[in-house]
Design an enzyme around this catalytic site. Structure first.
Site, PDB file in Angstrom:
ATOM      1  N   TYR A  79       2.810  -7.690  15.887  1.00 60.26           N
ATOM      2  CA  TYR A  79       3.128  -6.855  15.116  1.00 60.26           C
ATOM      3  C   TYR A  79       4.360  -5.910  15.236  1.00 60.26           C
ATOM      4  O   TYR A  79       5.266  -5.682  15.444  1.00 60.26           O
ATOM      5  CB  TYR A  79       1.650  -6.014  14.352  1.00 60.26           C
ATOM      6  N   LYS A  91       8.120  -4.211  15.008  1.00 61.09           N
ATOM      7  CA  LYS A  91       7.745  -3.264  14.663  1.00 61.09           C
ATOM      8  C   LYS A  91       9.275  -2.533  15.457  1.00 61.09           C
ATOM      9  O   LYS A  91      10.861  -1.896  15.016  1.00 61.09           O
ATOM     10  CB  LYS A  91       7.457  -2.497  13.880  1.00 61.09           C
ATOM     11  N   GLU A 111       2.827   2.095  16.342  1.00 58.24           N
ATOM     12  CA  GLU A 111       2.226   1.209  17.973  1.00 58.24           C
ATOM     13  C   GLU A 111       3.545   0.980  18.852  1.00 58.24           C
ATOM     14  O   GLU A 111       3.370  -0.284  19.507  1.00 58.24           O
ATOM     15  CB  GLU A 111       1.842   0.612  16.523  1.00 58.24           C
ATOM     16  N   PHE A 118       0.546  -1.409  -0.194  1.00 55.36           N
ATOM     17  CA  PHE A 118      -0.138   0.453  -0.021  1.00 55.36           C
ATOM     18  C   PHE A 118       0.655   1.315   0.300  1.00 55.36           C
ATOM     19  O   PHE A 118       0.442   1.991  -0.931  1.00 55.36           O
ATOM     20  CB  PHE A 118      -0.928   0.122   1.424  1.00 55.36           C
TER      21      PHE A 118
HETATM   22  P1  NAD Z   1       1.198  -3.735   3.529  1.00 56.76           P
HETATM   23  O1  NAD Z   1       0.973  -4.720   4.159  1.00 56.76           O
HETATM   24  O2  NAD Z   1       0.420  -3.169   2.132  1.00 56.76           O
HETATM   25  O3  NAD Z   1       3.068  -4.151   2.283  1.00 56.76           O
HETATM   26  C1  NAD Z   1       3.837  -4.877   2.900  1.00 56.76           C
HETATM   27  C2  NAD Z   1       4.475  -5.071   1.085  1.00 56.76           C
HETATM   28  O4  NAD Z   1       5.641  -5.856   1.470  1.00 56.76           O
HETATM   29  C3  NAD Z   1       4.230  -6.242   0.234  1.00 56.76           C
HETATM   30  O5  NAD Z   1       3.974  -5.893  -0.856  1.00 56.76           O
HETATM   31  C4  NAD Z   1       4.665  -6.948   0.517  1.00 56.76           C
HETATM   32  O6  NAD Z   1       4.736  -8.014  -0.402  1.00 56.76           O
HETATM   33  C5  NAD Z   1       5.800  -6.712   1.232  1.00 56.76           C
HETATM   34  N1  NAD Z   1       7.221  -7.940   2.069  1.00 56.76           N
HETATM   35  C6  NAD Z   1       6.575  -8.253   2.877  1.00 56.76           C
HETATM   36  N2  NAD Z   1       7.600  -8.901   4.018  1.00 56.76           N
HETATM   37  C7  NAD Z   1       9.070  -9.153   2.584  1.00 56.76           C
HETATM   38  C8  NAD Z   1       9.339  -9.621   2.439  1.00 56.76           C
HETATM   39  N3  NAD Z   1      10.411 -10.451   2.949  1.00 56.76           N
HETATM   40  N4  NAD Z   1      10.130  -9.538   1.341  1.00 56.76           N
HETATM   41  C9  NAD Z   1       9.959  -8.790   0.250  1.00 56.76           C
HETATM   42  N5  NAD Z   1       9.061  -8.194   0.738  1.00 56.76           N
HETATM   43  C10 NAD Z   1       7.635  -8.291   1.475  1.00 56.76           C
HETATM   44  O7  NAD Z   1       1.833  -2.664   4.392  1.00 56.76           O
HETATM   45  P2  NAD Z   1       1.964  -1.067   4.370  1.00 56.76           P
HETATM   46  O8  NAD Z   1       0.933  -0.641   5.000  1.00 56.76           O
HETATM   47  O9  NAD Z   1       2.384  -0.199   2.912  1.00 56.76           O
HETATM   48  O10 NAD Z   1       3.067  -0.674   4.887  1.00 56.76           O
HETATM   49  C11 NAD Z   1       4.757  -0.896   4.611  1.00 56.76           C
HETATM   50  C12 NAD Z   1       4.833  -0.079   6.022  1.00 56.76           C
HETATM   51  O11 NAD Z   1       5.068   1.072   6.475  1.00 56.76           O
HETATM   52  C13 NAD Z   1       5.376  -1.511   6.597  1.00 56.76           C
HETATM   53  O12 NAD Z   1       6.757  -1.201   7.435  1.00 56.76           O
HETATM   54  C14 NAD Z   1       4.660  -0.763   8.352  1.00 56.76           C
HETATM   55  O13 NAD Z   1       4.946  -1.433   9.461  1.00 56.76           O
HETATM   56  C15 NAD Z   1       4.673   0.514   8.268  1.00 56.76           C
HETATM   57  N6  NAD Z   1       3.809   1.340   8.684  1.00 56.76           N
HETATM   58  C16 NAD Z   1       2.266   1.299   8.035  1.00 56.76           C
HETATM   59  C17 NAD Z   1       1.442   2.137   8.125  1.00 56.76           C
HETATM   60  C18 NAD Z   1      -0.386   2.176   7.970  1.00 56.76           C
HETATM   61  O14 NAD Z   1      -1.359   2.638   8.625  1.00 56.76           O
HETATM   62  N7  NAD Z   1      -0.802   1.109   7.181  1.00 56.76           N
HETATM   63  C19 NAD Z   1       1.376   3.163   9.403  1.00 56.76           C
HETATM   64  C20 NAD Z   1       2.643   3.220  10.218  1.00 56.76           C
HETATM   65  C21 NAD Z   1       3.799   2.884   9.552  1.00 56.76           C
HETATM   66  P1  TYD Z   2      -6.701  -1.879  11.433  1.00 58.45           P
HETATM   67  O1  TYD Z   2      -7.243  -1.064  10.301  1.00 58.45           O
HETATM   68  O2  TYD Z   2      -6.184  -3.348  11.390  1.00 58.45           O
HETATM   69  O3  TYD Z   2      -5.076  -0.886  12.061  1.00 58.45           O
HETATM   70  P2  TYD Z   2      -3.821  -1.200  13.312  1.00 58.45           P
HETATM   71  O4  TYD Z   2      -4.797  -2.086  14.507  1.00 58.45           O
HETATM   72  O5  TYD Z   2      -2.550  -1.654  13.212  1.00 58.45           O
HETATM   73  O6  TYD Z   2      -4.609   0.922  13.863  1.00 58.45           O
HETATM   74  O7  TYD Z   2      -7.539  -1.214  12.308  1.00 58.45           O
HETATM   75  C1  TYD Z   2      -7.624   0.587  12.794  1.00 58.45           C
HETATM   76  C2  TYD Z   2      -8.465   0.263  14.042  1.00 58.45           C
HETATM   77  O8  TYD Z   2      -9.483  -0.338  13.337  1.00 58.45           O
HETATM   78  C3  TYD Z   2      -8.299  -0.958  15.135  1.00 58.45           C
HETATM   79  O9  TYD Z   2      -8.653   0.230  16.548  1.00 58.45           O
HETATM   80  C4  TYD Z   2      -9.500  -2.163  14.987  1.00 58.45           C
HETATM   81  C5  TYD Z   2     -10.235  -1.737  14.409  1.00 58.45           C
HETATM   82  N1  TYD Z   2     -10.929  -2.512  13.456  1.00 58.45           N
HETATM   83  C6  TYD Z   2     -12.209  -3.131  13.556  1.00 58.45           C
HETATM   84  O10 TYD Z   2     -13.003  -2.139  14.509  1.00 58.45           O
HETATM   85  N2  TYD Z   2     -12.580  -3.952  12.743  1.00 58.45           N
HETATM   86  C7  TYD Z   2     -12.027  -4.784  11.706  1.00 58.45           C
HETATM   87  O11 TYD Z   2     -13.079  -4.836  10.417  1.00 58.45           O
HETATM   88  C8  TYD Z   2     -10.510  -4.359  11.858  1.00 58.45           C
HETATM   89  C9  TYD Z   2      -9.895  -4.712  10.384  1.00 58.45           C
HETATM   90  C10 TYD Z   2     -10.150  -3.433  12.754  1.00 58.45           C
END
Ligand code: NAD
Ligand code: TYD
Length: 350
Positions: A156, A160, A133, A12
C-alpha cells in the site's frame, strides 16, 4: 465557478470531504464524484447529499484507470480542479493481494495525470491525497517532515509513494499545477469497519473479541476526518503549486491505548452484558508482517503557512465517532451484512 472532480468520493474521507464542501456557505461550484464502487465505496454514505444538492452534486460510476470515462467527465463537466482520493487504502489487503493497489494507486494516478497534461488549458489544480506511510517507520524519536526521505514498507505505502513521485514529476516536467498532502491516520464517521477504530467500536458494542496485532505497542498519529478535509480544502485554495503539506493531529497513541479508550468510553455509555469490562475482550493476535512501529507528523508547515490547526482533540473526536456509529445503525448494518453491495449491484448493473 469551480467544477471539482472528486475521485473516490464514496469512500470514507471523500464522502466527508464532499459533505464539508457542499455545506460551505459560499460554495458556488459543482462537485462531480467519480468512484468505481469497490467494496470500500458506498454511495449510501452520500444518499442524502445526492437529494439535497441535486443541482450541484453529480455522481458518476467510473474507474480512474478508464481514461475514456475520465476524459468524458473532464470534458462534459468542464472540470477545472481535481481532488484525487481514489485508492485502495487498506494495508492488510495490500499484503494479501497487492495487484489492485498497483493498478488503482499507481496506474490510475498516472492516467489522471495524463489527462491533466491533455487538458492543461482548463485545469487549475490537481490535488493528490496521500499518506504519511510513504515515509516508512519512525523509531521512538523524531517526526515526519515534508523533506523526510521516502521509505515505504507495505505494498500500500509503496504504491502511494509511487503515485506521489509521479505527481511531482508531472509538476516538474510538464508544469502541471499540483499539490500533495501526506496525512496521518484518520478516524470518524463513514469509515469502513476494517480499519482499527471502527472495527474495535463495532466489535466492542457486540462484545466480540478485539484483535490487537502484536503487543499493541505500535503508534499512530490520529486525526479526526473533518480536520483532514478542511486541510485539503485550504491547500487547494491557498497552497502553492508544487508544494507538499504534511497533515497530522499532534496525537500519538499506542494502538492498545486507543482500543482501551474505546472500551472504557463504551462501558460508560452502555454497560457490557457478557463481561465486567470491555477491556477483557482484547485479544493479542499475530502481528502484521512489516508492521511499521511508529508514525508521527510534523505539521508545522501547514500550520505556519496556511494557518490550519486541528479543531478536534482525540477525546472529542473519539466521542463523536462512537456516537456516530451508535446512532447510524442502519448504515452499520448494511455495511456489515454486505447489503450495501446488493444495492450497488441493483442500481449500477453493468
Ligand atoms: P477508502 O478505501 O475508504 O475509499 C477509497 C474510495 O476509492 C472508495 O470509494 C473506492 O470505491 C474508490 N476507488 C477505489 N479504486 C478506484 C478506482 N480504480 N477508480 C475509482 N474509484 C476507486 O479510502 P479513504 O480512507 O477514504 O482514503 C482516501 C484517500 O486518502 C486514499 O488515497 C488514501 O491513501 C488517503 N489517506 C487515507 C488515510 C486514512 O487514514 N484513511 C490517511 C491518509 C491518507
Ligand atoms: P489500520 O486502521 O489498518 O491503519 P494503518 O495500517 O494504515 O495504520 O491500523 C492502525 C493500527 O492498528 C496499525 O498499527 C495496525 C493496528 N491494527 C490492529 O492492531 N488490529 C486490527 O484489527 C487492525 C485492523 C489494525
Amino acid at each position: 465557478m469551480e467544477n471539482i472532480l472528486v475521485t473516490g468520493g464514496c469512500g470514507f474521507i471523500g464522502a466527508n470531504f464532499i459533505r464539508g464542501i457542499l455545506a460551505e456557505d459560499d460554495f458556488q461550484g459543482r462537485i462531480i464524484n467519480a468512484d468505481s464502487l469497490t467494496y470500500a465505496g458506498n454511495p449510501e454514505s452520500l444518499a442524502d447529499i445526492a437529494e439535497i444538492y441535486a443541482d450541484c452534486y453529480h455522481f458518476v460510476r467510473a474507474d480512474i484507470c478508464d481514461i475514456k470515462a475520465m476524459e468524458n467527465i473532464i470534458r462534459e463537466y468542464g472540470i477545472d480542479t481535481i481532488c484525487h482520493f481514489a485508492a485502495e487504502s487498506h494495508v492488510d489487503r495490500s499484503i494479501a493481494g497487492p495487484d489492485a493497489f498497483i493498478q488503482t494507486n499507481i496506474v490510475g494516478t498516472f492516467r489522471l495525470l495524463e489527462l491533466c497534461r491533455k487538458y492543461a488549458n482548463q485545469l487549475k489544480r490537481f490535488h493528490h491525497v496521500s499518506t504519511d506511510e510513504v515515509y516508512g517507520s519512525l523509531g521512538a524519536q523524531g517526526l515526519f517532515r515534508e523533506d523526510s526521505p521516502y521509505d515505504p514498507s507495505s505494498p500500500y505505502s509503496a504504491s502511494k509513494a509511487a503515485s506521489d513521485h509521479l505527481v511531482r514529476a508531472y509538476h516538474t516536467t510538464y508544469g502541471i499545477p499540483v499539490t500533495i498532502s501526506n496525512c496521518s491516520n484518520n478516524y470518524g464517521p463513514y469509515q469502513f469497519p476494517e480499519k482499527l477504530i471502527p472495527l474495535m467500536i463495532l466489535n466492542a458494542l457486540e462484545e466480540k473479541s478485539l484483535p490487537v496485532y502484536g503487543q499493541g505497542l505500535n503508534v499512530r498519529d490520529w486525526l479526526y476526518v473533518t480536520d483532514h478535509c478542511r486541510a485539503i480544502r485550504m491547500i487547494m485554495e491557498k497552497g502553492s503549486s508544487g508544494e507538499t503539506y504534511n497533515v497530522g493531529g499532534h496525537c500519538e497513541k499506542q494502538n492498545l491505548e486507543v482500543v482501551q479508550t474505546v472500551c472504557d468510553l463504551l462501558d460508560e455509555i452502555k454497560a457490557p452484558e457478557t463481561v465486567v469490562r470491555r477491556r477483557e475482550l482484547i485479544t493479542f493476535v499475530k502481528d502484521r508482517p512489516g508492521h511499521d512501529l511508529r508514525y508521527a507528523i510534523d505539521c508545522s508547515k501547514i500550520e505556519r503557512e496556511l494557518d490550519w490547526h486541528p479543531a478536534e482533540s482525540f477525546e472529542s473526536g473519539i466521542r463523536k465517532t462512537l456516537a456516530w456509529y451508535m446512532e447510524n445503525t442502519e448504515w452499520v448494518h448494511r455495511v456489515r451484512s454486505g447489503e450495501y453491495l446488493s444495492w450497488i449491484r441493483q442500481h449500477y448493473s453493468a
